[in-house]
Design an enzyme around this catalytic site. Structure first.
Site, PDB file in Angstrom:
ATOM      1  N   ARG A  51      18.766  76.788  60.063  1.00 15.45           N
ATOM      2  CA  ARG A  51      20.147  76.578  59.603  1.00 15.45           C
ATOM      3  C   ARG A  51      20.538  77.700  58.640  1.00 15.45           C
ATOM      4  O   ARG A  51      21.656  78.225  58.691  1.00 15.45           O
ATOM      5  CB  ARG A  51      20.278  75.228  58.874  1.00 15.45           C
ATOM      6  CG  ARG A  51      20.168  74.032  59.762  1.00 15.45           C
ATOM      7  CD  ARG A  51      21.471  73.635  60.379  1.00 15.45           C
ATOM      8  NE  ARG A  51      22.454  73.114  59.435  1.00 15.45           N
ATOM      9  CZ  ARG A  51      23.771  73.047  59.672  1.00 15.45           C
ATOM     10  NH1 ARG A  51      24.249  73.525  60.807  1.00 15.45           N
ATOM     11  NH2 ARG A  51      24.608  72.566  58.793  1.00 15.45           N
ATOM     12  N   HIS A  82      26.627  68.384  47.973  1.00 15.69           N
ATOM     13  CA  HIS A  82      25.405  68.148  48.756  1.00 15.69           C
ATOM     14  C   HIS A  82      24.426  69.305  48.623  1.00 15.69           C
ATOM     15  O   HIS A  82      23.516  69.436  49.446  1.00 15.69           O
ATOM     16  CB  HIS A  82      25.760  67.927  50.235  1.00 15.69           C
ATOM     17  CG  HIS A  82      26.433  66.613  50.476  1.00 15.69           C
ATOM     18  ND1 HIS A  82      27.048  66.298  51.658  1.00 15.69           N
ATOM     19  CD2 HIS A  82      26.593  65.518  49.681  1.00 15.69           C
ATOM     20  CE1 HIS A  82      27.565  65.071  51.581  1.00 15.69           C
ATOM     21  NE2 HIS A  82      27.312  64.586  50.393  1.00 15.69           N
ATOM     22  N   CYS A 124      12.086  72.921  43.518  1.00 12.64           N
ATOM     23  CA  CYS A 124      10.701  72.453  43.435  1.00 12.64           C
ATOM     24  C   CYS A 124      10.714  70.925  43.320  1.00 12.64           C
ATOM     25  O   CYS A 124      11.280  70.379  42.364  1.00 12.64           O
ATOM     26  CB  CYS A 124      10.009  73.059  42.213  1.00 12.64           C
ATOM     27  SG  CYS A 124       8.337  72.397  41.983  1.00 12.64           S
ATOM     28  N   CYS A 160       5.811  77.107  43.566  1.00 13.51           N
ATOM     29  CA  CYS A 160       7.035  77.125  42.744  1.00 13.51           C
ATOM     30  C   CYS A 160       6.903  78.267  41.732  1.00 13.51           C
ATOM     31  O   CYS A 160       5.850  78.388  41.079  1.00 13.51           O
ATOM     32  CB  CYS A 160       7.165  75.786  42.007  1.00 13.51           C
ATOM     33  SG  CYS A 160       8.352  75.816  40.650  1.00 13.51           S
ATOM     34  N   SER A 164      34.537  63.700  58.700  1.00 15.37           N
ATOM     35  CA  SER A 164      34.746  62.478  59.494  1.00 15.37           C
ATOM     36  C   SER A 164      34.997  61.259  58.606  1.00 15.37           C
ATOM     37  O   SER A 164      35.320  60.185  59.094  1.00 15.37           O
ATOM     38  CB  SER A 164      33.507  62.228  60.369  1.00 15.37           C
ATOM     39  OG  SER A 164      32.344  62.097  59.543  1.00 15.37           O
ATOM     40  N   LEU A 215      40.662  67.901  62.802  1.00 11.10           N
ATOM     41  CA  LEU A 215      40.910  68.082  64.246  1.00 11.10           C
ATOM     42  C   LEU A 215      41.551  66.833  64.836  1.00 11.10           C
ATOM     43  O   LEU A 215      42.426  66.894  65.695  1.00 11.10           O
ATOM     44  CB  LEU A 215      39.575  68.393  64.945  1.00 11.10           C
ATOM     45  CG  LEU A 215      39.654  68.889  66.387  1.00 11.10           C
ATOM     46  CD1 LEU A 215      40.419  70.205  66.442  1.00 11.10           C
ATOM     47  CD2 LEU A 215      38.265  69.084  66.983  1.00 11.10           C
ATOM     48  N   GLU A 216      41.101  65.675  64.314  1.00  7.03           N
ATOM     49  CA  GLU A 216      41.638  64.391  64.816  1.00  7.03           C
ATOM     50  C   GLU A 216      41.569  63.384  63.678  1.00  7.03           C
ATOM     51  O   GLU A 216      40.902  63.642  62.668  1.00  7.03           O
ATOM     52  CB  GLU A 216      40.784  63.912  65.996  1.00  7.03           C
ATOM     53  CG  GLU A 216      39.325  63.694  65.602  1.00  7.03           C
ATOM     54  CD  GLU A 216      38.369  63.742  66.779  1.00  7.03           C
ATOM     55  OE1 GLU A 216      38.809  64.022  67.904  1.00  7.03           O
ATOM     56  OE2 GLU A 216      37.174  63.504  66.538  1.00  7.03           O
TER      57      GLU A 216
HETATM   58  N1  APR Z   1      38.879  71.996  62.616  1.00  3.45           N
HETATM   59  C1  APR Z   1      39.086  70.881  61.865  1.00  3.45           C
HETATM   60  N2  APR Z   1      38.301  69.774  61.919  1.00  3.45           N
HETATM   61  C2  APR Z   1      37.249  69.821  62.783  1.00  3.45           C
HETATM   62  C3  APR Z   1      36.977  70.938  63.610  1.00  3.45           C
HETATM   63  C4  APR Z   1      37.848  72.055  63.499  1.00  3.45           C
HETATM   64  N3  APR Z   1      37.667  73.162  64.235  1.00  3.45           N
HETATM   65  N4  APR Z   1      35.885  70.646  64.360  1.00  3.45           N
HETATM   66  C5  APR Z   1      35.494  69.401  64.014  1.00  3.45           C
HETATM   67  N5  APR Z   1      36.316  68.900  63.076  1.00  3.45           N
HETATM   68  C6  APR Z   1      36.257  67.592  62.408  1.00  3.45           C
HETATM   69  C7  APR Z   1      35.766  66.474  63.303  1.00  3.45           C
HETATM   70  O1  APR Z   1      36.870  65.842  63.961  1.00  3.45           O
HETATM   71  C8  APR Z   1      35.115  65.521  62.279  1.00  3.45           C
HETATM   72  O2  APR Z   1      36.073  64.589  61.780  1.00  3.45           O
HETATM   73  O3  APR Z   1      35.306  67.705  61.369  1.00  3.45           O
HETATM   74  C9  APR Z   1      34.678  66.449  61.152  1.00  3.45           C
HETATM   75  C10 APR Z   1      33.178  66.667  61.103  1.00  3.45           C
HETATM   76  O4  APR Z   1      32.566  65.444  60.783  1.00  3.45           O
HETATM   77  P1  APR Z   1      30.983  65.381  60.560  1.00  3.45           P
HETATM   78  O5  APR Z   1      30.319  66.109  61.677  1.00  3.45           O
HETATM   79  O6  APR Z   1      30.644  63.949  60.306  1.00  3.45           O
HETATM   80  O7  APR Z   1      30.741  66.256  59.245  1.00  3.45           O
HETATM   81  P2  APR Z   1      30.961  65.814  57.736  1.00  3.45           P
HETATM   82  O8  APR Z   1      32.089  64.829  57.623  1.00  3.45           O
HETATM   83  O9  APR Z   1      31.060  67.049  56.922  1.00  3.45           O
HETATM   84  O10 APR Z   1      29.573  65.062  57.397  1.00  3.45           O
HETATM   85  C11 APR Z   1      29.417  64.585  56.084  1.00  3.45           C
HETATM   86  O11 APR Z   1      27.123  63.993  56.574  1.00  3.45           O
HETATM   87  O12 APR Z   1      25.091  64.505  57.547  1.00  3.45           O
HETATM   88  C12 APR Z   1      25.798  64.476  56.365  1.00  3.45           C
HETATM   89  O13 APR Z   1      25.323  65.855  54.533  1.00  3.45           O
HETATM   90  C13 APR Z   1      25.912  65.868  55.797  1.00  3.45           C
HETATM   91  O14 APR Z   1      27.703  66.801  54.494  1.00  3.45           O
HETATM   92  C14 APR Z   1      27.408  66.105  55.689  1.00  3.45           C
HETATM   93  C15 APR Z   1      27.968  64.695  55.689  1.00  3.45           C
END
Ligand code: APR
Length: 233
Positions: A60, A110, A118, A137, A178, A203-204
């Site tokens: 990553r 996060h 460490c 460390c 999300s 996005l949605e």
């Molecule tokens: N532009 C805008 N929004 C987008 C795009 C884009 N190009 N692509 C995806 N998305 C949106 C998706 O619709 C979704 O609602 O981004 C969101 C990504 O959601 P997650 O994958 O759940 O990521 P996130 O909300 O950051 O996760 C929160 O979960 O696993 C843990 O620590 C990790 O910080 C992370 C936390």
């Protein structure tokens, strides 16, 4: 006298970095649809197999280092420079694309890929190219190296400062998340409770779309610059 510009608190998630080539977690094909988060993003998973977890984060980190900010990151840096009411930028992301785009004082709740921690003494240092569980460390010399990222079941960073920002916000904006992982998923309701207007740029519609007064849906690289332009231009 015209109304002062409200303080804007922004929360970003993986969606803002999606167009920079970094995967999200819960979209179709997202990281947690390919890997089990219990193995890779919990202290228990790390204790079970530190080599596997560190190999994942090495991969990553390499992707993060190769990624470049997209117009959404750039637009938020522009907003920070020009918005007179002040902007607090909170991110759930562990990449440094906000900083690479010119944002300052980014609150990484996060943690960050670019720092090592460490697990024995709590010392932090810049993450090496590749991290191995046997790395000593630099402070206590014990082999307890882990990524300085917050895993499930651990307490996010800077929560006191975030709480103060939410109570003082005039506008809370959630971008590319999300709305499924707490405490971040509760920020919109908390800000609204304290009197802020709330806006979602995603996005949605997210899981907590009901907490937003306004929403603009579409890819962040278009929606975020348009939103910033609507404020500044
Ligand atoms: N532009 C805008 N929004 C987008 C795009 C884009 N190009 N692509 C995806 N998305 C949106 C998706 O619709 C979704 O609602 O981004 C969101 C990504 O959601 P997650 O994958 O759940 O990521 P996130 O909300 O950051 O996760 C929160 O979960 O696993 C843990 O620590 C990790 O910080 C992370 C936390």
């Amino acid at each position: 006298m015209s109304k002062p510009n409200p303080h804007i608190v922004i929360l970003t998630g993986a969606g803002i970095s999606a167009e920079s080539g970094l995967g999200t977690f819960r979209d179709v094909g997202g990281l947690w649809s390919r890997y089990d988060w219990r193995d890779l993003a919990t202290p228990e998973g790390f204790a079970r197999d530190p080599g596997f977890v560190l190999a994942f984060y090495n991969w990553r980190r390499e992707r993060v280092r190769a990624a470049r900010p997209n117009p959404a990151h750039v637009a938020l840096a522009r907003l920070q420079r020009h918005w007179r009411g002040g902007v607090t930028l909170i991110t759930q992301n562990v990449d440094d694309l906000h900083e690479e785009a010119g944002s300052e004082d980014v609150i990484h709740m996060h943690g960050t890929h670019l720092r090592a921690l460490c697990a024995a003494c709590g010392h932090r240092w810049p993450a090496p190219e590749t991290m191995a569980a046997s790395d000593p460390c630099p402070a206590c010399a014990r082999p307890a190296t882990r990524p300085d990222v917050v895993w499930f079941g651990e307490t996010p960073y800077h929560m006191d400062r975030i709480g103060r920002a939410l109570t003082g916000a005039g506008l809370f904006v959630s971008i590319g998340t999300s709305g499924t992982v707490y405490p971040a998923a509760g920020f919109a309701a908390a800000a609204r409770q304290a009197g802020a207007r709330t806006c979602e740029l995603n996005l949605e519609p997210s899981e907590n779309a009901g907490h937003f007064d306004e929403a603009r849906h579409g890819p962040a690289s278009r929606v975020v610059p348009d939103w910033v332009a609507s404020l500044l231009d």
